[in-house]
Design a protein around this motif. Structure first.
Motif, PDB file in Angstrom:
ATOM      1  N   TRP A  88       0.758  -1.421  -0.022  1.00  0.00           N
ATOM      2  CA  TRP A  88       0.029  -0.063   0.019  1.00  0.00           C
ATOM      3  C   TRP A  88       0.731   1.442  -0.258  1.00  0.00           C
ATOM      4  CZ3 TRP A  88       0.992   2.560   4.162  1.00  0.00           C
ATOM      5  CH2 TRP A  88       1.153   1.904   5.497  1.00  0.00           C
ATOM      6  N   VAL A  89       2.107   1.271   0.315  1.00  0.00           N
ATOM      7  CA  VAL A  89       2.839   2.456   0.251  1.00  0.00           C
ATOM      8  C   VAL A  89       3.298   2.892  -1.406  1.00  0.00           C
ATOM      9  CG1 VAL A  89       5.324   3.207   0.493  1.00  0.00           C
ATOM     10  CG2 VAL A  89       4.210   1.874   2.308  1.00  0.00           C
ATOM     11  N   ARG A  90       3.131   1.575  -2.046  1.00  0.00           N
ATOM     12  CA  ARG A  90       3.513   2.026  -3.520  1.00  0.00           C
ATOM     13  C   ARG A  90       1.874   2.337  -4.127  1.00  0.00           C
ATOM     14  NH1 ARG A  90       3.863  -3.265  -5.561  1.00  0.00           N
ATOM     15  NH2 ARG A  90       1.864  -3.422  -5.409  1.00  0.00           N
ATOM     16  N   GLU A  91       0.843   1.919  -3.816  1.00  0.00           N
ATOM     17  CA  GLU A  91      -0.448   2.389  -4.245  1.00  0.00           C
ATOM     18  C   GLU A  91      -0.718   3.874  -3.793  1.00  0.00           C
ATOM     19  OE1 GLU A  91      -3.377  -0.516  -2.822  1.00  0.00           O
ATOM     20  OE2 GLU A  91      -2.467  -1.916  -4.461  1.00  0.00           O
ATOM     21  N   ARG A  92      -0.285   4.012  -2.424  1.00  0.00           N
ATOM     22  CA  ARG A  92      -0.793   5.492  -2.062  1.00  0.00           C
ATOM     23  C   ARG A  92       0.325   6.536  -2.764  1.00  0.00           C
ATOM     24  NH1 ARG A  92      -1.872   4.164   4.366  1.00  0.00           N
ATOM     25  NH2 ARG A  92      -3.467   2.617   3.822  1.00  0.00           N
ATOM     26  N   ILE A  93       1.552   6.024  -3.092  1.00  0.00           N
ATOM     27  CA  ILE A  93       2.482   7.267  -3.810  1.00  0.00           C
ATOM     28  C   ILE A  93       2.231   7.185  -5.341  1.00  0.00           C
ATOM     29  CG2 ILE A  93       4.892   7.523  -4.218  1.00  0.00           C
ATOM     30  CD1 ILE A  93       5.605   6.661  -1.483  1.00  0.00           C
ATOM     31  N   GLY A  94       1.830   5.857  -5.535  1.00  0.00           N
ATOM     32  CA  GLY A  94       1.306   6.013  -7.171  1.00  0.00           C
ATOM     33  C   GLY A  94       2.223   5.689  -8.022  1.00  0.00           C
ATOM     34  N   VAL A  95       3.424   5.303  -7.732  1.00  0.00           N
ATOM     35  CA  VAL A  95       4.358   4.682  -8.595  1.00  0.00           C
ATOM     36  C   VAL A  95       5.314   3.701  -7.783  1.00  0.00           C
ATOM     37  CG1 VAL A  95       4.848   6.888  -9.642  1.00  0.00           C
ATOM     38  CG2 VAL A  95       6.440   6.410  -7.621  1.00  0.00           C
ATOM     39  N   ASP A  96       6.007   2.841  -8.702  1.00  0.00           N
ATOM     40  CA  ASP A  96       6.912   1.535  -8.162  1.00  0.00           C
ATOM     41  C   ASP A  96       8.254   2.278  -7.445  1.00  0.00           C
ATOM     42  OD1 ASP A  96       4.954  -0.198  -9.103  1.00  0.00           O
ATOM     43  OD2 ASP A  96       6.476  -0.943 -10.731  1.00  0.00           O
ATOM     44  N   GLY A  97       8.392   3.007  -7.701  1.00  0.00           N
ATOM     45  CA  GLY A  97       9.796   3.858  -7.343  1.00  0.00           C
ATOM     46  C   GLY A  97      10.175   4.868  -8.018  1.00  0.00           C
ATOM     47  N   GLU A  98      11.286   5.830  -7.619  1.00  0.00           N
ATOM     48  CA  GLU A  98      11.869   6.954  -8.440  1.00  0.00           C
ATOM     49  C   GLU A  98      13.117   6.842  -7.930  1.00  0.00           C
ATOM     50  OE1 GLU A  98       9.517  10.143  -6.788  1.00  0.00           O
ATOM     51  OE2 GLU A  98       9.022   8.996  -5.060  1.00  0.00           O
ATOM     52  N   VAL A  99      13.885   7.615  -8.911  1.00  0.00           N
ATOM     53  CA  VAL A  99      15.196   7.866  -8.773  1.00  0.00           C
ATOM     54  C   VAL A  99      15.590   9.493  -8.389  1.00  0.00           C
ATOM     55  CG1 VAL A  99      17.520   7.724  -9.693  1.00  0.00           C
ATOM     56  CG2 VAL A  99      15.965   5.733 -10.161  1.00  0.00           C
ATOM     57  N   HIS A 124       2.640  10.974  -1.295  1.00  0.00           N
ATOM     58  CA  HIS A 124       3.898  10.783  -0.337  1.00  0.00           C
ATOM     59  C   HIS A 124       3.166  11.105   1.135  1.00  0.00           C
ATOM     60  CE1 HIS A 124       6.030  11.044  -4.024  1.00  0.00           C
ATOM     61  NE2 HIS A 124       7.151  10.256  -3.576  1.00  0.00           N
ATOM     62  N   ALA A 125       2.480  11.979   1.491  1.00  0.00           N
ATOM     63  CA  ALA A 125       2.130  12.364   2.700  1.00  0.00           C
ATOM     64  C   ALA A 125       1.314  11.179   3.452  1.00  0.00           C
ATOM     65  CB  ALA A 125       1.377  13.764   2.784  1.00  0.00           C
ATOM     66  N   THR A 126       0.562  10.609   2.399  1.00  0.00           N
ATOM     67  CA  THR A 126      -0.579   9.828   2.935  1.00  0.00           C
ATOM     68  C   THR A 126       0.246   8.628   3.338  1.00  0.00           C
ATOM     69  OG1 THR A 126      -2.307  10.708   1.370  1.00  0.00           O
ATOM     70  CG2 THR A 126      -2.825   8.665   2.663  1.00  0.00           C
ATOM     71  N   ALA A 127       0.874   8.011   2.589  1.00  0.00           N
ATOM     72  CA  ALA A 127       1.755   6.971   2.690  1.00  0.00           C
ATOM     73  C   ALA A 127       2.761   6.732   3.896  1.00  0.00           C
ATOM     74  CB  ALA A 127       2.482   6.601   1.428  1.00  0.00           C
ATOM     75  N   LEU A 128       3.214   8.016   4.220  1.00  0.00           N
ATOM     76  CA  LEU A 128       4.052   8.097   5.323  1.00  0.00           C
ATOM     77  C   LEU A 128       3.494   8.693   6.427  1.00  0.00           C
ATOM     78  CD1 LEU A 128       7.096   9.266   3.139  1.00  0.00           C
ATOM     79  CD2 LEU A 128       6.549   6.729   3.525  1.00  0.00           C
ATOM     80  N   ALA A 129       2.148   8.809   6.601  1.00  0.00           N
ATOM     81  CA  ALA A 129       1.361   9.784   7.502  1.00  0.00           C
ATOM     82  C   ALA A 129       1.806   9.015   9.010  1.00  0.00           C
ATOM     83  CB  ALA A 129      -0.026   9.857   7.396  1.00  0.00           C
ATOM     84  N   ASP A 130       1.760   7.752   8.949  1.00  0.00           N
ATOM     85  CA  ASP A 130       1.809   7.055  10.353  1.00  0.00           C
ATOM     86  C   ASP A 130       3.167   6.121  10.288  1.00  0.00           C
ATOM     87  OD1 ASP A 130       1.923   5.319  12.669  1.00  0.00           O
ATOM     88  OD2 ASP A 130      -0.140   4.554  12.272  1.00  0.00           O
ATOM     89  N   ARG A 131       4.276   6.871  10.796  1.00  0.00           N
ATOM     90  CA  ARG A 131       5.674   6.311  10.608  1.00  0.00           C
ATOM     91  C   ARG A 131       5.756   4.779  10.999  1.00  0.00           C
ATOM     92  NH1 ARG A 131       8.881  10.961   9.050  1.00  0.00           N
ATOM     93  NH2 ARG A 131       7.152  11.714   7.774  1.00  0.00           N
ATOM     94  N   GLY A 132       5.005   4.560  12.349  1.00  0.00           N
ATOM     95  CA  GLY A 132       4.757   3.320  12.973  1.00  0.00           C
ATOM     96  C   GLY A 132       4.438   2.064  12.063  1.00  0.00           C
TER      97      GLY A 132
END
Lengths: 147, 84, 147, 84
Positions: free
Chosen positions: B9-20, B44-52
């Protein structure tokens, strides 16, 4: 020597047989996709995502730790990735040792560490949509037993 | 440069597989990288909102908040694992 | 339902596969005849004596106790009797459950109790003659964990 | 009558698979039966010399020293089990 492998193909569950005369015990664990018929709509499919560059490396590290802790004569850890259906095998662990206590402990250790230290993620497809499986606190507790 | 990889779900929330990306100025640890990334987009903000609920591997090894991040690193960000 | 069986024929180690959608974990244990090459002359054969009128009854009691303790979906306990050679399987236990902790515990319990509560006796044939195997204190300790 | 069955080295020391005997007078427990049997022959005495190494089942259920033995019982005597 524990062989580790990640594959998209269905798992081969053929028994691990003794090679050489020292094997007295083989313990296996196989994890299967549950149909969860009791939950709304049941499970349509399970998809295993993973981090290819890290997966075999993580499994090899877990296997090496098991070999450091117990006298293991042979073993394998095979994990499936991609989409699978209820009743299909997700993961298969087999451990051969001279005695049963080591074989049981090593197999359970391999599963507990794999569940918490190998980069796989499950997504469940149900009638209502697809959701990522949440990690379970009970898995963290099981893994912590071996620290 | 650093290579970022996202899973589940980190990928889905950010919307890309990765970035350089170029290693941002002043970023030297995993924690600092996550702080910087969270400001990069709403996804990015949504994906990383809860660092735990986020785990990180640097060069394919599980990392902690204070693990160093240097140019050339492969940094993977993902939820707690659920295999097996 | 755990099936129990005693047989003179070689054991069938085909995997226990899920029936119905609730099986998430299958744990198996297989015990093999060790060749003991390091011991004088090695092992020529192993003969399992048993008490036929009591054996299946004792195994069924052990299986019933496992089913009382854990949510077991399916299982089997098959023990071979008579003469067998190094590398051959003596006993095979398989347990299916929804989750791995129950499957591991039940399989280990079945083996620990079988080792101390089922009327089997091993005789080892070596170049120097045939001797009855002594019971091991470690097996009593393993069984006592479940009392 | 009682039916006695012997297994493993108990059988070898006594020299027979089993025997059918009248229940001896005054014998009402496993312990009393073993005491009586030990006096029956040199083989019986050898097999039963160390009671700590002998196990007994009455009617196919593990018994203790004070388990009752009555006419019609099947009493099996054997070493500690070593299967699995």
């Amino acid at each position: 020597m524990i062989l580790v492998r990640v594959q998209a193909e269905p798992l081969d569950l053929a028994p691990l047989l003794p090679e050489g005369g020292d094997t007295g015990a083989v313990v296996t664990f196989t994890g299967f996709v549950r149909g969860d018929a009791n939950e709304l709509g049941g499970l349509v499919s399970l998809t295993l995502d993973h981090y290819p560059a890290m997966t075999e490396r993580a499994l090899a590290a877990i296997a090496a730790e098991a070999e450091r802790r117990w006298p293991i004569l042979a073993g394998r850890v095979v994990h499936r990735v991609g989409r699978m259906l209820p009743g299909e095998a997700i993961v298969h662990v087999a451990v051969a040792s001279s005695h049963r206590a080591a074989a049981f402990a090593a197999a359970e250790f391999l599963m507990d560490w794999l569940k918490t230290k190998a980069p796989f993620w499950k997504a469940e497809e149900r009638a209502g949509g697809t959701t990522w499986v949440e990690a379970r606190a009970s898995d963290d507790l099981a893994a912590a037993r071996w620290e | 440069m650093i290579e970022l990889l996202y899973f589940a779900w980190v990928r889905e929330r950010i919307g890309v597989d990765g970035e350089v990306l170029p290693l941002p100025e002043g970023v030297a640890t995993v924690a600092a990288l996550l702080d910087w990334l969270a400001g990069r987009s709403e996804g990015h903000a949504t994906a990383l909102a809860d660092r735990g609920r986020v785990r990180v591997a640097v060069d394919q090894v599980f990392a902690q908040a204070d693990t160093p991040v240097t140019a050339g690193a492969e940094v993977a960000i993902f939820p707690p694992v659920t295999g097996g």
